[in-house]
Write an enzyme that holds these catalytic residues in place. Structure first.
Site, PDB file in Angstrom:
ATOM      1  N   HIS A 142       0.682  -1.254  -0.247  1.00 15.09           N
ATOM      2  CA  HIS A 142      -0.164   0.022  -0.254  1.00 15.09           C
ATOM      3  C   HIS A 142       0.903   0.981  -0.127  1.00 15.09           C
ATOM      4  O   HIS A 142       2.064   1.563   0.053  1.00 15.09           O
ATOM      5  CB  HIS A 142      -0.614   0.291   1.258  1.00 15.09           C
ATOM      6  N   GLU A 161       1.291   3.175   2.081  1.00 20.67           N
ATOM      7  CA  GLU A 161       2.422   4.165   3.911  1.00 20.67           C
ATOM      8  C   GLU A 161       3.084   2.871   3.549  1.00 20.67           C
ATOM      9  O   GLU A 161       4.221   3.223   4.329  1.00 20.67           O
ATOM     10  CB  GLU A 161       0.837   4.235   4.324  1.00 20.67           C
ATOM     11  N   CYS A 178      -2.578  -0.442   7.458  1.00 19.68           N
ATOM     12  CA  CYS A 178      -1.962   1.216   6.958  1.00 19.68           C
ATOM     13  C   CYS A 178      -2.178   1.685   8.704  1.00 19.68           C
ATOM     14  O   CYS A 178      -0.780   2.058   9.239  1.00 19.68           O
ATOM     15  CB  CYS A 178      -1.767   1.902   6.352  1.00 19.68           C
ATOM     16  N   SER A 212      -7.325   8.468   3.687  1.00 18.08           N
ATOM     17  CA  SER A 212      -7.484   7.643   4.570  1.00 18.08           C
ATOM     18  C   SER A 212      -6.443   6.423   5.216  1.00 18.08           C
ATOM     19  O   SER A 212      -6.977   5.479   4.538  1.00 18.08           O
ATOM     20  CB  SER A 212      -8.914   8.065   5.318  1.00 18.08           C
ATOM     21  N   CYS A 236      -5.942   2.811   5.160  1.00 18.03           N
ATOM     22  CA  CYS A 236      -7.044   1.396   5.872  1.00 18.03           C
ATOM     23  C   CYS A 236      -6.365   0.860   6.982  1.00 18.03           C
ATOM     24  O   CYS A 236      -5.407   1.426   7.862  1.00 18.03           O
ATOM     25  CB  CYS A 236      -6.896   0.321   4.615  1.00 18.03           C
TER      26      CYS A 236
END
Lengths: 154, 154
Positions: B61, B63, B91, B86, B88
């Protein structure tokens, strides 16, 4: 990585795969935590181990490594994440986000992660008390506290 | 990856780095989510983008990719994770486990992740409402719902 396994594997037989990953990690000079992702029909989808030391990669905890090894899948409800150690928040978040249906944990004696939170959110949790998983981590933490606390961000 | 940045960067200037990663991801055919990890003194520690499509890697992902790019660090309390979307649960778990001190979020309109949980657990949250971040995701979800729902395990 996909290979056939017995149908309806026992928690112990699945844990053996994760534990072997942990042993391999230790032999490589790494942190001895291993994991494996299975389909609930017993198929091994991917296995991996913590790779912080081996790859200088802080993002590869055992569970993320097994998840990665399984490749891109569409839906995880019928999968089982097996890990030698109670999953930290990072790995618990992985399980929750991807709706992994069940988690089998070797031990939660040397580290207590987010598995109660997962249970509250509908994940099936099987917590074993595996003596070899405990001794692998207990010995490692005693020998290399620097690496261990780095790995969990403390 | 380390390069000097202005001291005391604004949330908007940090978000610009993450947004550029999201645009790069889109240009590569990937999911347009970008992130960057900064030291609170303004130093960029690592940047990355979702790499599911590019690397066939479900574990990367935005992040986690930025976290990985920053390499092994000892302590994250003084770092800021900046992300276009935002975070998940996966993360968010990363942020909580490693005690990342602050999260700057481009938008939570197209996806509402775990940032309230992070705030409850002491992480400083700055939620922006960035029009370009919103349109990147809105257009992408409309064009490729298959990839988007694969990425969040739904």
């Amino acid at each position: 990585m996909t290979e056939p396994h017995a149908v309806h594997p026992s928690a112990d037989s699945m844990l053996a795969v994760a534990r072997e990953q942990a042993r391999l990690g230790l032999a490589e000079g790494g942190i001895p935590i291993g994991a494996a992702l299975f389909h609930k029909d017993g198929t091994l989808l991917g296995a991996g181990r913590n790779r912080r030391v081996q790859d200088d990669d802080p993002s590869m905890h055992a569970e993320t490594s097994a998840f990665r090894a399984a490749g891109r899948l569409r839906g995880y409800q019928d999968t089982i994440m097996v890990t030698t150690l109670s999953p930290c928040w990072y790995c618990s978040g992985l399980v929750r986000q991807f709706n992994i249906g069940q988690v089998v944990i070797g031990e939660a004696t040397t580290f207590y992660g987010g598995h109660d939170w997962l249970a509250e959110n509908g994940v099936g949790i099987t917590l074993l008390n595996d003596a070899e998983c405990i001794s692998l981590m207990r010995d490692f933490i005693a020998a290399r506290p620097d690496l261990w606390y780095e790995d969990i961000g403390e």
